[in-house]
Design an enzyme around this catalytic site. Sequence first.
Site, PDB file in Angstrom:
ATOM      1  N   GLU A 247      10.710   4.502  -0.843  1.00 58.95           N
ATOM      2  CA  GLU A 247      10.494   3.081  -1.143  1.00 58.95           C
ATOM      3  C   GLU A 247       9.232   2.669  -0.414  1.00 58.95           C
ATOM      4  O   GLU A 247       9.266   2.416   0.783  1.00 58.95           O
ATOM      5  CB  GLU A 247      11.704   2.258  -0.674  1.00 58.95           C
ATOM      6  CG  GLU A 247      12.994   2.590  -1.391  1.00 58.95           C
ATOM      7  CD  GLU A 247      12.935   2.256  -2.874  1.00 58.95           C
ATOM      8  OE1 GLU A 247      12.146   1.367  -3.249  1.00 58.95           O
ATOM      9  OE2 GLU A 247      13.677   2.893  -3.648  1.00 58.95           O
ATOM     10  N   CYS A 281       6.946  -5.644   1.520  1.00 60.67           N
ATOM     11  CA  CYS A 281       6.516  -4.660   0.517  1.00 60.67           C
ATOM     12  C   CYS A 281       6.135  -5.338  -0.800  1.00 60.67           C
ATOM     13  O   CYS A 281       5.308  -4.847  -1.545  1.00 60.67           O
ATOM     14  CB  CYS A 281       7.628  -3.643   0.219  1.00 60.67           C
ATOM     15  SG  CYS A 281       8.476  -3.057   1.671  1.00 60.67           S
TER      16      CYS A 281
END
Lengths: 471, 471, 471, 471
Positions: A247, A281
Site C-alpha cells: 500500500e 497517502c
Amino acid sequence: MNEHKIYCAGKFITTSNKLKVTNKYTGKAYSTTYQADEKTLNKAIDAAFKIKNKCKRLSSLEKYTALKFISDQLIKNKKQLAEILCIESGKPIIYANAEIERAAQTFLIAAEESKRLPGEILSLDWTPNGKSKNGIVRYFPIGIIAGISPFNFPLNLAVHKIAPAIAAGCPIILKPASTTPLSTLELAKIIDRTELPKGMVSILPMTRTTGHLLVTDNRINLLSFTGSPKIGWALKKQSGKKKVVLELGGNAGVIISGTVTVKEIIEKCVAGAFSYSGQICIHAQRFFVHEKNYKEFLSLMKKETGNLKKANPLSANAQFSCMIDEDNALRVEQWVNEAIKQGAQLICGGKRKGSFYEATILTNTSPKMKVNAEEIFGPVICIESYNGKIEEAVKKINDTKFGLQCGIFTDSISELDYAFINCEVGGVIHNEVPTLRFDQMPYGGIKESGLGREGVKYAIMDMLEAKVLVK
Amino acid sequence: MNEHKIYCAGKFITTSNKLKVTNKYTGKAYSTTYQADEKTLNKAIDAAFKIKNKCKRLSSLEKYTALKFISDQLIKNKKQLAEILCIESGKPIIYANAEIERAAQTFLIAAEESKRLPGEILSLDWTPNGKSKNGIVRYFPIGIIAGISPFNFPLNLAVHKIAPAIAAGCPIILKPASTTPLSTLELAKIIDRTELPKGMVSILPMTRTTGHLLVTDNRINLLSFTGSPKIGWALKKQSGKKKVVLELGGNAGVIISGTVTVKEIIEKCVAGAFSYSGQICIHAQRFFVHEKNYKEFLSLMKKETGNLKKANPLSANAQFSCMIDEDNALRVEQWVNEAIKQGAQLICGGKRKGSFYEATILTNTSPKMKVNAEEIFGPVICIESYNGKIEEAVKKINDTKFGLQCGIFTDSISELDYAFINCEVGGVIHNEVPTLRFDQMPYGGIKESGLGREGVKYAIMDMLEAKVLVK
Amino acid sequence: MNEHKIYCAGKFITTSNKLKVTNKYTGKAYSTTYQADEKTLNKAIDAAFKIKNKCKRLSSLEKYTALKFISDQLIKNKKQLAEILCIESGKPIIYANAEIERAAQTFLIAAEESKRLPGEILSLDWTPNGKSKNGIVRYFPIGIIAGISPFNFPLNLAVHKIAPAIAAGCPIILKPASTTPLSTLELAKIIDRTELPKGMVSILPMTRTTGHLLVTDNRINLLSFTGSPKIGWALKKQSGKKKVVLELGGNAGVIISGTVTVKEIIEKCVAGAFSYSGQICIHAQRFFVHEKNYKEFLSLMKKETGNLKKANPLSANAQFSCMIDEDNALRVEQWVNEAIKQGAQLICGGKRKGSFYEATILTNTSPKMKVNAEEIFGPVICIESYNGKIEEAVKKINDTKFGLQCGIFTDSISELDYAFINCEVGGVIHNEVPTLRFDQMPYGGIKESGLGREGVKYAIMDMLEAKVLVK
Amino acid sequence: MNEHKIYCAGKFITTSNKLKVTNKYTGKAYSTTYQADEKTLNKAIDAAFKIKNKCKRLSSLEKYTALKFISDQLIKNKKQLAEILCIESGKPIIYANAEIERAAQTFLIAAEESKRLPGEILSLDWTPNGKSKNGIVRYFPIGIIAGISPFNFPLNLAVHKIAPAIAAGCPIILKPASTTPLSTLELAKIIDRTELPKGMVSILPMTRTTGHLLVTDNRINLLSFTGSPKIGWALKKQSGKKKVVLELGGNAGVIISGTVTVKEIIEKCVAGAFSYSGQICIHAQRFFVHEKNYKEFLSLMKKETGNLKKANPLSANAQFSCMIDEDNALRVEQWVNEAIKQGAQLICGGKRKGSFYEATILTNTSPKMKVNAEEIFGPVICIESYNGKIEEAVKKINDTKFGLQCGIFTDSISELDYAFINCEVGGVIHNEVPTLRFDQMPYGGIKESGLGREGVKYAIMDMLEAKVLVK
C-alpha cells in the site's frame, strides 16, 4: 518521562536499544521505548510459528470476542490514546480523535467479518467425469503475517493489518514506524488482555536492518507493507516465496467540473489539501478545475487556506500544525523552491520554520516538476485549469506514474461514468476529495501506487488460502 | 390449413376440443390446434409427479446440453418461427424476429445458469453450542411448476418459465394464451428432440376453466403467472399451499428531464410508445416532460408517430399494425373517447377500424382517467409536463396503483439518484424508455404490478428450495 | 515435413531461428517452427500495449462470441489436433483427445464467465461521515499478461492462461514449451479467425533467455507461470512491479483408509500413478495405505500395472508410452536406483530404454529419498502403509515441502473432515486420486507448490483490478 | 400483581380488554396486560404507514446502533427477563435463560446484517442492444410487516420477525401469543429507548378476530406467521396482495445409523425429545434406529428419561415441567391412549396430572397413528427400528406430510450424502437431533411445514424488494 515496553510473543519486554520518541510539536523527548534486535524478532517469529495451528482453529466466537473487546476498549480510552497519538505524530487532536474512532471501527468490522469468512459450493458435473461431484471451497489462514506500517496514521494503518490477521486466524508481527510507535504499543496492552493465544500478535519497533528478517524469513507467508513506493517495490524483490501486499503512496488528483458551485466545495477541498499537513497517502495534491471555475476556485482556496487555525496540535481548535520532522519540511521547501524556479507560481504559503511548513498553493505547475509528479507528502497543492472536457481532465489525472485514488466534483452522469471507467486509480470518489476512505471499502492503488487491496474484508481475503474439497 | 398437436407428458396429441388460431391481421383461420381437457391435464400432472425425482437428479451437463440445443435450434429456425409468431400475434415481423432471438438468448442464459445454481457455506460457531459446526446450504428443485403465459410475447414469456424450470430441475406444465399457442407448440417440437425426461415439459392450451386445476392441484408447488393484474391477484387467493409468482402489468411512466436534447430521444420514445401497438407490460404509457421541453417534445412525437410504417405485419418494413382482436381495440377506443370527454386533448390518432387502432397521443390527462390510471395495453400514450423539479416528476410516476418499470432521460446525477431511490417500481431505466428489458436482469413489479421477480437467475431462485446441512 | 509459423501481434511469421519439433515416440523430426528473438517479442509487447484499452472496452458479447467460437472449433478439429498433440508430446491418443476436450471446455467456461465478471455494492453509511454513501466496486482488466506454459499439457495449460485473459479483457503473450509448441500454434490459427483485436493474443516459442523479457518488462502487469518450482520461484524474484501467479509441481499423496474395498479403487489408482508416465503436476506419487489393506493394495497395484497397454501413443489402445525425452528418463532412472541403494524395495518396473521408462512401484521409501521427497515427474510411485489413524496418514501427506493436491479414499466422515482441515494442500479429492482436476475449480498449491490459484473464474479474478466508486 | 401496558405506535397504552397472564406452573394469575381492539390496531398500522419512508431512509448506522443496543440490553437484563419468560411459559429456567441469549444473538446478527444488505452489479451487454449497459440491483424495504408469533419461544420467535424488520428498514406490527405476551412487552420497553422512529415497532396482544386485520389490510406488504400448520395455511388464502411467509410445525425424525456408539448420543436425544415438554416446532418426535442398535437405544432412552429432573421451572435444576395448558395436555393424553389402542407399545410415561404430562416413549407406532403422523407438540416420542439400509431410513423420515428438519447420527459419508439429498426437509442436522437451530442459518420447512425461510439474513431478504437500475 514515561516508558513503553515492546510486545514480543505475548510479553512486554525491554531491550538494550532504547528508542526516544519525541513530542513532534515541541521537539522534546516524550517517551522511551525499545528496538527489537534480531534475537527478539526471532523469538516472535518462533512463537508465531508454534501457535500457527492453534490460531487456525480459533472459532468465530473466539475471534469475534477478542476483536470486539479491542474495539470497545479503544473507544473507552479514546481521550488518552488520542493524546498520545497527537503528541507522537504532531497530528491535530481532532484528527487524532478521529483516528482512534476509525481504528475502533476497523476492529469492529474485522470482528463481524471473522464470522463471515468466504466459502463456495461449485457443481463439478459439467463434464461426464464429474457426474455427481461438487466442489466445496473453504478458505484457511495463509500463515504468519509480517506487517510494516508508517508514521502518518500510526494506529489505524497498523490496525488495518492486525485486525484482519486476527479475523483470518493468522499470527502477525507488526513493525510500527520508529517515529510513532507509542499508539500501537498502547494497543498491544489492550490486545494482551484478550484471550487470543499469546504470541498471535507481536508489536516490535526495530531498525530497518533488523526488520529485513521480516522480508526474508521463509516461515512468514505474507508481507503487508504500507509506506513509500521506493521502499515497497524494493521489498518485493527480496520477499522470497511469500505473498506481498503493497500500500504505497501517490499524488492524488481532483477534478472540479463545470457543473458545481465552487463555494459549496471549498471546505472539503481545503481539508483534503492540508489536513495533517498533507502527510496522507491520498492527500489531494493536484486540482484540475474547469476553466470557467478556475479563478474563483483559486481565490477561494487561497482565502480559506489563510483561515486555517495553526496551533499546538493538542489544542482543541488546531487545524494545521508541524510536519513529522524537519528533514521532511526541508525536502518540501526544496521541491517548492525548485518548482518556482521552473515556472510555478506561488499563490500562498511557501515558508518553513523548523518542522513547520506553511499551507502552500501553487499554480502553473507541470508533470515535470516534483511538486506535481512525485508524492509531496507535505502541505502543498497544485491547482490547474482544464478546457472543460472530461477527457482532458481525466488525461491529466492519469498523467503520472501513480494511481491511488482521485476525486471528482460533478453532477453530470456522463462525466462521472467517463471518469470512473478511465481514471487509472483504485478508487474514484464522487463529490469528495480523494482523501476520503472508509475502512470497509477496498483500498489500494495501481501503477506504482501498490499491489493488492486493503479494507478489512479485502485484507482478510489476502490472508486466506482457498482449499477445495472435491466430493 | 396446418395443424398443431398439443404436447402432453412427452407425446403430441389431439383432443376433441379443436381450437382455431387466426391470422390476426387478416382475421382468417391460420391453424388448428387443441384444448386440453381436465383428463389430459391430469395426465400431464401425473407424469410430472412421477418423474419429479428424476428431474431433480439431472446433472448440470444434461440440463446444459438440452437447454443449449433448444437455444441453437431457435436460431436455426428463426425465419419460420418468426413468421408463425407474426401471424398468430399480429406483431410486425421485425419484432417477431427479435422475440425469437430473445427466446434463444433466454434459453442460453438458462443453460449457463444451470451450471451455477447457488450454494452457501456458513460458519455456525458464533455461539458456544456451534463450536466446529458449519452450515452447507444447497438449493434443490421446488417440485412441479405450473406456468400461465400471455399473448403479447407468446414465445419469450413462456420461455421465461420453461427455461428456468429446466435449469432448476423442475417439471413444468405450461398453458399458453389461447389466441397465440402456436409458437410455444413449435417450441415443444424442439424440446421433444432433447434427452430431457419425457413429461418434464408439457405445453397445453386450455380454457381458463380447465386451467383452474393448475392453480388448485396440491401436487403443483409453484404457480408462475404472467398476465393481467385482475386475474393474477384472483389466482393467488385460490392457490392453496403453493408458492405464487405474479408478473402483471402497469402503466409505465417516463421522465424527460431538462438536461436532454429532445430530438435525440424521440426515436426511442416512439418505439416505447407504439411498438406492437402498446400491447407490452412495460409499454411507455405516461410521459412527464420538463416544462421547457414539453412543447418541442409533443410536436416531435406527433410528427414521428405520423411517420410510422403501417402495414401487414409480415411485410419487412411494417412498424405498426393491428391489435390482438377487435374487442381490445373497442375497449381502447372507448377509454380514449371517455378521456376526451373528461377534458383530455387529442394530439393525433384516436380512430379505429376493426382490430386496428391508430397510434394515439393525448395530453391534459389526469390520474382520474382510465387512459392514464389503468393499463391501456394499446397504442395510446399521455404526454404531460412537470415543473422541472425531479421531486414532482417522481411524484407523478408514483401516482398510480402500479409499479413495474419507469424510464428517465437525464444527465444529472442528483436527478437519477433521487429517481432510483424514490420511484416505486421494480426497475428504473436510464436514458431509455421503460419498455427495455434484458433477459438476464431481475424483472417484476411492486404494488399491484406483481409479486416476485423473473429474469432467468431470479426465476430459477424461486424454483429452488434451500436445504441446509448442519455439520 | 510440415511447418508451423509463430503468431506475433496478429501475424503468422517466421524468424531466423528454426526450431525442430520431434515425434517424441519415434524421435524423428516432425515439424519445423521458429523461435522469437527479442525484437519479435518486443513487437508483440508493443502491439499489446497499443490495444490494451481497446481490449478493456470489449463487450461481454464480443468476448463471449470469440471464446465460444474457439471452443467450438477445438471440438470440430479434435481428431487432427489430438494427433499433433499426441505426436509432439508422446502422450497416448486417448489422453490427447481428452486434453482437446478439456481445452474446449476451458474456453467454454471462459466464454460464460466473461459475461459474469464480479462486481459489488457496499453500503458506506456505517459511520456518520458516510451518510447516504455507497461503494460500487467493479473489476477492470489488469493490463498485459505474460504466460509461460509447460510441455505436459501443452494445450490446456496454455489455454488456462489464454482463455481467462480474453475473458478478462487483457492482451496476452504466451510462451509455450519449446518441446511442444505445435498444438498452441494450431490454436493460434483458430484465434486468428475471431474478431478479437489483432495483437490481443501472441503465441511465441522462444529460448528461456529471450523469454526473460516477459519477466522483466514493466509494461507487463501479470506473469502467470506454470512449470517447475525451481524456475518459478526464481522468476518471482526478477518480476519487478508485476503481479505473479505460480502453478508449480508437487509429489501428491493419496490416503487409502480402512473403510474402502481395495479392488474397487485399483483402476483409478493405476491411472493416477501412470497416465502420461506420471508427467503431471498432480501425479499420484505417494500412496499411504491403512496397514490392513497394505498387502492387498500392493499386490493388486503390481498386477494391474503389469496389464497396462504399452504402445505407440498414436495407437488407439495405448495406455502407457515414452517420456518427453531421454534426459528425463535418465534422471528418473537415477533417482530410482539411488532409492534402492538407500533401502527402497522395487516391486515392479525400474528399467529404462531410451526415453521409455517402465511403470515402477517402490515401497519402503522415506521422505529422505528423492523419489519420495522431490517431484519425480515420471512413472514412479511409492506405496507405504500407515497405522490406521487418520492423524498419522495426514502427517505423512504433509511431510514434504510441497502442497498441491491430495486424494483420500474413505467412507468415514470424521476421517474426511480431519483430512480436509489438516492436509496442507490446495485441494483434497475424495474417493479419487489427486490427479483429478476440473477446469472450473480453484486449482493451485501452497508451500513450495505455488502462489495463487487458476481455474477459469479464479484466474480471471487475478487478471482484474478492483476499482471502487464512492458515491 | 404487576401490569404490562401494550406498545402501540410508540406509546405504552392500556385498553378496556384486560388480559390475565398466568404463571403456567402454579396456574395463578401473574400479570395483567391488554388486548388491542381494532381501533388500536388501526392506529398502529396508520403510524407504520406514515413513517414507512422514514424507515426506508434509516442509515446502516442508525439501524445498527438501535439493534446493537437492544441486544446488549437483553443480556444486561437476562436474569429478570428469563424469570418472566419462565413464568409465563412454564419453560425451565435454564431454557429460558438460553432463549434470552438467543434473542440477544438474533438482534446482534440483525445489527451486523443491516450493514450488509445485498446488492448486485450485472453486465447487460450480452446482446447487441445492451452495449455498454449495466444493471445495478439494490434492495429496498418491502413496506409494512405483520408478524404473528407463538407461545413456545415467546421471545426469540417474535425477535426473528422484529429484528430483521428493523434491519431491512420496515415497520412491523407484532401480535404475540395471548398466553405469553409478557416477554415481548418487556422487549418493547427496550425498543422504546432506542432512537428508531416511533411507530416502527408496535407489539399488540389481541384476539385472533382482531388480528385478522393484519392478514387482510392492504397497507401491509408482508405477513410473517409462525404457528400451527392449520392456521398458517388458512391465513395464506386470506392474505390479499401481500407476500406470506409461514413457519409451521412438523414431526421431525432422527436416524440413528449403525456407525454410532449409542451411549454417546443419548444425552442429546433425551434433550431433543423432551426439552420444554416437546413444545418445539423441531421437537425430535420420530426416532429411526438401525436394528442392531434398537434395543440398546430404547433401553438407554428409557433409563435417561427417567432421570430427568421434574420441578418448578423456576428452580435452577429443573429439566422437565408442565405443558402450556391443560387443554394441550389433554390432547396429548388422548393421542397417546389412541395410539396404544391401535397397537403402540408404551415404554414409559403416559400419565397426566393437570397441565403436566409425563415424558413418554412409544414404540410399534405407525404413520397411521396421530402420535407419529401429526405434530404432537408434547413430551411424546416414537422409537422405531429400520433394517440398516439408509434408503429405508430416509423413506421413513419422508413418510409424512411434514418436512421441517431431521437429524442423522452417522459416520458414513455415503449415508450422510444420501440423507442430505433425499430427506424432504429444510434442514439435515448431522450428529445432532433435529431440534438444533442456529439463528443465522436458513430455517423453515417444505411440504406442509411452511413457505419461505427465516434465519436473520434470509428473513431480511424476504423483507426487501429488488430494484434494478439499468444504466
